[in-house]
Design a protein around this motif. Structure first.
Motif, PDB file in Angstrom:
ATOM      1  N   LEU A  42       4.177   5.322  -5.756  1.00 11.37           N
ATOM      2  CA  LEU A  42       4.162   5.169  -7.209  1.00 11.37           C
ATOM      3  C   LEU A  42       3.104   6.056  -7.855  1.00 11.37           C
ATOM      4  O   LEU A  42       3.347   6.658  -8.902  1.00 11.37           O
ATOM      5  CB  LEU A  42       3.927   3.698  -7.574  1.00 11.37           C
ATOM      6  N   ASP A  43       1.937   6.171  -7.215  1.00 14.02           N
ATOM      7  CA  ASP A  43       0.897   7.060  -7.738  1.00 14.02           C
ATOM      8  C   ASP A  43       1.394   8.504  -7.803  1.00 14.02           C
ATOM      9  O   ASP A  43       1.162   9.213  -8.785  1.00 14.02           O
ATOM     10  CB  ASP A  43      -0.371   6.988  -6.889  1.00 14.02           C
ATOM     11  N   ARG A  44       2.089   8.941  -6.763  1.00 19.25           N
ATOM     12  CA  ARG A  44       2.630  10.302  -6.730  1.00 19.25           C
ATOM     13  C   ARG A  44       3.665  10.494  -7.833  1.00 19.25           C
ATOM     14  O   ARG A  44       3.659  11.486  -8.539  1.00 19.25           O
ATOM     15  CB  ARG A  44       3.250  10.564  -5.355  1.00 19.25           C
TER      16      ARG A  44
ATOM     17  N   GLN B   1       2.429   1.709  -3.360  1.00 19.02           N
ATOM     18  CA  GLN B   1       1.468   2.158  -4.366  1.00 19.02           C
ATOM     19  C   GLN B   1       1.194   3.653  -4.236  1.00 19.02           C
ATOM     20  O   GLN B   1       1.085   4.360  -5.240  1.00 19.02           O
ATOM     21  CB  GLN B   1       0.161   1.369  -4.271  1.00 19.02           C
ATOM     22  N   VAL B   2       1.107   4.148  -3.010  1.00 14.87           N
ATOM     23  CA  VAL B   2       0.902   5.589  -2.797  1.00 14.87           C
ATOM     24  C   VAL B   2       2.077   6.372  -3.390  1.00 14.87           C
ATOM     25  O   VAL B   2       1.890   7.377  -4.077  1.00 14.87           O
ATOM     26  CB  VAL B   2       0.721   5.900  -1.288  1.00 14.87           C
TER      27      VAL B   2
ATOM     28  N   SER C  96       3.975   8.922 -10.566  1.00 16.80           N
ATOM     29  CA  SER C  96       3.443   8.705 -11.917  1.00 16.80           C
ATOM     30  C   SER C  96       2.772   9.948 -12.480  1.00 16.80           C
ATOM     31  O   SER C  96       2.341   9.948 -13.633  1.00 16.80           O
ATOM     32  CB  SER C  96       2.438   7.548 -11.893  1.00 16.80           C
ATOM     33  N   ARG C  97       2.687  10.987 -11.686  1.00 16.29           N
ATOM     34  CA  ARG C  97       2.129  12.245 -12.193  1.00 16.29           C
ATOM     35  C   ARG C  97       3.031  12.782 -13.308  1.00 16.29           C
ATOM     36  O   ARG C  97       4.195  12.404 -13.401  1.00 16.29           O
ATOM     37  CB  ARG C  97       2.034  13.268 -11.066  1.00 16.29           C
TER      38      ARG C  97
ATOM     39  N   SER D 105      10.420   5.264  -9.736  1.00 19.00           N
ATOM     40  CA  SER D 105       9.230   4.653 -10.353  1.00 19.00           C
ATOM     41  C   SER D 105       9.585   3.340 -11.039  1.00 19.00           C
ATOM     42  O   SER D 105       8.859   2.352 -10.920  1.00 19.00           O
ATOM     43  CB  SER D 105       8.605   5.603 -11.376  1.00 19.00           C
TER      44      SER D 105
ATOM     45  N   SER E 169       8.016  -0.226 -10.035  1.00 20.79           N
ATOM     46  CA  SER E 169       7.135  -0.899 -10.994  1.00 20.79           C
ATOM     47  C   SER E 169       7.808  -2.056 -11.733  1.00 20.79           C
ATOM     48  O   SER E 169       7.148  -3.037 -12.058  1.00 20.79           O
ATOM     49  CB  SER E 169       6.582   0.108 -12.006  1.00 20.79           C
TER      50      SER E 169
ATOM     51  N   ASP F 286       0.832  -1.211   0.000  1.00 20.25           N
ATOM     52  CA  ASP F 286       0.000   0.000   0.000  1.00 20.25           C
ATOM     53  C   ASP F 286       0.866   1.259   0.000  1.00 20.25           C
ATOM     54  O   ASP F 286       0.600   2.203  -0.749  1.00 20.25           O
ATOM     55  CB  ASP F 286      -0.940   0.015   1.207  1.00 20.25           C
TER      56      ASP F 286
ATOM     57  N   ARG G 116       4.771  16.836 -10.290  1.00 20.64           N
ATOM     58  CA  ARG G 116       4.677  15.724  -9.334  1.00 20.64           C
ATOM     59  C   ARG G 116       4.518  16.189  -7.891  1.00 20.64           C
ATOM     60  O   ARG G 116       4.016  15.453  -7.062  1.00 20.64           O
ATOM     61  CB  ARG G 116       5.914  14.841  -9.467  1.00 20.64           C
TER      62      ARG G 116
END
Length: 191
Positions: A111-113, A108-109, A115-116, A145, A149, A105, A121
């Protein structure tokens, strides 16, 4: 002198001094923190000192202090030791599935940041203020990243030691630092 002062053997300085014309970490502050860390580690009490506290340790810069590089390297090793202990404790308390889910989790948080879109970012500090150089942060963000990933090689030490120049209207330093700290936590959690 107290009994504890007389019962402990005298130690030589654990780190080299900073070069003559450069400042280094204040020796007493470093020695005190490392003594606290040693005592906490030997006490083997969960939560007595956390790896995040080791990562966030800071010391005054003074002339005649310890050289910064060797102290930072030692703090990295201390952080790794506390993180390994925290991982073992959490695995025994939560179980492997819950520990992996929690770590996933967090990853993922992050990676989400990251991935902007590039240059967007993190929050910017404003045109009159200085923040981290956007292009430099984006390069590091891309590399992290790929680590998260695709498993591209990056070490916790590389993330810990990253440094950015500052520029007007740069990224807000606190946000970037928080994400880098989270990345280190994920890396140490998966060991």
């Amino acid at each position: 002198m107290t009994d504890t002062e007389t019962s402990r053997p005298a130690r030589s300085t654990p780190f080299p001094d900073a070069p003559r014309r450069k400042k280094g970490y204040e020796k007493r502050a470093v020695d005190t923190f490392l003594e606290k860390a040693r005592d906490a580690f030997e006490a083997d009490e969960p939560g007595a000192l956390r790896s995040t506290e080791v990562r966030e340790a800071s010391f005054p810069l003074v002339r005649g202090g310890y050289a910064i590089g060797p102290v930072d390297a030692a703090l990295g090793r201390v952080e790794d030791a506390f993180a390994a202990r925290e991982r073992e404790y959490a695995l025994s308390r939560l179980g492997a599935r819950a520990w992996v889910a929690e770590t996933r989790d967090t990853a993922q948080v992050v990676l989400d940041r990251l991935s902007r879109p590039r240059r967007a970012r993190f929050e910017r500090v404003g045109i009159l203020n200085f923040g981290y150089a956007v292009d430099e942060v984006d390069i590091v963000a891309d590399r992290i990243s790929r680590y998260l990933s695709a498993g591209d090689p990056v070490t916790a030490e590389q993330v810990r030691s990253v440094a950015f120049r500052v520029e007007r209207n740069g990224y807000r330093e606190a946000q970037v630092d928080a994400v880098l700290d989270a990345v280190v936590e994920v890396m140490l959690a998966i060991g």
